[in-house]
Write a protein that holds these residues in place. Structure first.
Motif, PDB file in Angstrom:
ATOM      1  N   SER A  93      14.531  -9.490  10.844  1.00 25.72           N
ATOM      2  CA  SER A  93      14.664  -9.245   9.417  1.00 25.72           C
ATOM      3  C   SER A  93      15.568  -8.049   9.156  1.00 25.72           C
ATOM      4  O   SER A  93      15.423  -6.993   9.777  1.00 25.72           O
TER       5      SER A  93
ATOM      6  N   VAL B 223      11.619 -12.192  13.039  1.00 25.17           N
ATOM      7  CA  VAL B 223      11.241 -13.196  12.041  1.00 25.17           C
ATOM      8  C   VAL B 223      10.015 -13.972  12.497  1.00 25.17           C
ATOM      9  O   VAL B 223       9.117 -14.266  11.697  1.00 25.17           O
TER      10      VAL B 223
ATOM     11  N   SER C 173      12.501 -13.027   0.327  1.00 22.61           N
ATOM     12  CA  SER C 173      13.641 -12.874   1.238  1.00 22.61           C
ATOM     13  C   SER C 173      14.938 -13.349   0.594  1.00 22.61           C
ATOM     14  O   SER C 173      16.008 -12.768   0.820  1.00 22.61           O
TER      15      SER C 173
ATOM     16  N   VAL D 273      15.643 -13.988   7.714  1.00 19.39           N
ATOM     17  CA  VAL D 273      14.328 -14.525   7.378  1.00 19.39           C
ATOM     18  C   VAL D 273      14.455 -15.901   6.750  1.00 19.39           C
ATOM     19  O   VAL D 273      13.708 -16.829   7.085  1.00 19.39           O
TER      20      VAL D 273
END
Length: 334
Positions: free
Chosen positions: A81, A88, A294, A302
């Motif tokens: 991320s 992730v 996200s 992500v």
């Protein structure tokens, strides 16, 4: 059965590759620059920009980027991320139990109500009960999730004050997350009121998420039952004088369950898609809300990894449904 299983698993490979291509291409069509997001508000000079570009692999050609991306996935690396700097996969596994808990409760509710409703509608075909049940199912299927969720919040949380507005449990309860499932962990905590709080937070999201699958299952069950009730073996069972419950429950329903199981399996994708809206409305900390946040934060790793992981879950459920076909009806696996 082994050959049947291996054939179904083999079909998942091209599907997985196709999904990975879509996820890889989709993330590159989104507006914004992940490098500028990583650099922060102060921006970045050209030398630092080139360094970050090389670190993320964006300096290579698209085919090479996809190849490296696929190799990383096969090694269990779904990226990191940009915002939280966490893998992730770790974030997905942390949040996925919340979505699973909500989806399981929704599909159980939809199945427990949808199948009996469909059976009753088929047995009472043409009656006011049939028309009422199918009319209600049509309304439930047509109702937008976000509007239905807001209505329930206004009524039960705002006016009646029976249920909480959002979250998974009241903030006054603290206990270790052993399984990730709030209902189970609240029971294991031994705190009085914790399970009741977790259950009350789960009621409205479950109803909202179960509405569309319930309507689909009910209509599919009615259709399958109507087809089966006209078969010769059902008429023979009735001619033998078997009780109506046995004729319907054993001879008719069992053979009508194959398309119904198909429908239930396909609803997993609907549940995960609906969870995005449901979790956002009720601030449910699952993968749906995680994906929405996200997208707004331009956390491309992500979004890309989350899409692939969600697709993998759906493919796994479809595989399980295919295997259930073979167990219910041996003719299918041959």
């Amino acid at each position: 059965m082994l050959r049947f299983f291996l054939t179904r698993v083999g079909l998942l490979i091209p599907t997985f590759i196709g999904v990975s291509i879509v996820a890889f291409a989709f993330i590159r069509l989104l507006p914004g620059d992940p490098i500028m997001l990583l650099a922060g508000e102060r921006g970045v000079d050209p030398a630092r920009y080139a360094e970050l570009q090389a670190m993320l692999g964006f300096d290579k050609s698209i085919p090479v980027q996809y190849y490296n991306y696929l190799v990383d996935i096969l090694h269990g690396d779904f990226g990191t991320s940009i915002v939280t700097k966490r893998p992730v996969l770790d974030e997905f596994l942390t949040l996925f139990p919340a979505t699973i808990e909500l989806a399981l409760c929704a599909i159980i509710l939809a199945t427990l109500i949808g199948i009996p409703a469909g059976v009753v509608a088929a047995v009472k075909r043409g009656s006011w009960l049939d028309q009422g049940l199918m009319g209600t199912a049509l309304v439930g299927y047509s109702m937008p999730i976000f509007w239905w969720g807001l209505l329930l919040i206004i009524l039960f949380s705002g006016i009646l004050q029976w249920t909480p507005v959002s979250g998974r449990i009241s903030l006054i309860y603290f206990f270790p997350q052993v399984t990730g499932f709030m209902l189970i962990d609240s029971l294991l905590s031994g705190q009085s009121g914790a399970f009741k709080s977790a259950l009350s937070h789960l009621v409205l999201p479950t109803i909202v998420l179960a509405t569309i699958p319930l309507a689909v299952i009910a209509r599919q069950t009615r259709s399958a039952m109507l087809e089966v009730l006209g078969e010769d073996y059902v008429r023979t069972a009735r001619a033998k004088g078997l009780p109506p419950r046995r004729v319907i429950g054993v001879h008719a329903l069992r053979n009508a369950l194959i398309p119904v199981i198909t429908t239930i399996g396909l609803q997993v994708g609907v549940l995960l898609a609906g969870a995005i809206l449901t979790e956002t409305i009720f601030s449910w900390p699952g993968i749906g809300k995680w994906m929405v946040d996200s997208v707004f934060k331009r956390d491309y790793s992500v979004v890309q990894g989350g899409l692939l992981l969600i697709a993998g879950v759906i493919m796994l459920v479809n595989l399980i449904v295919d295997l259930l076909y073979g167990l219910i009806n041996p003719r299918i696996r041959h």
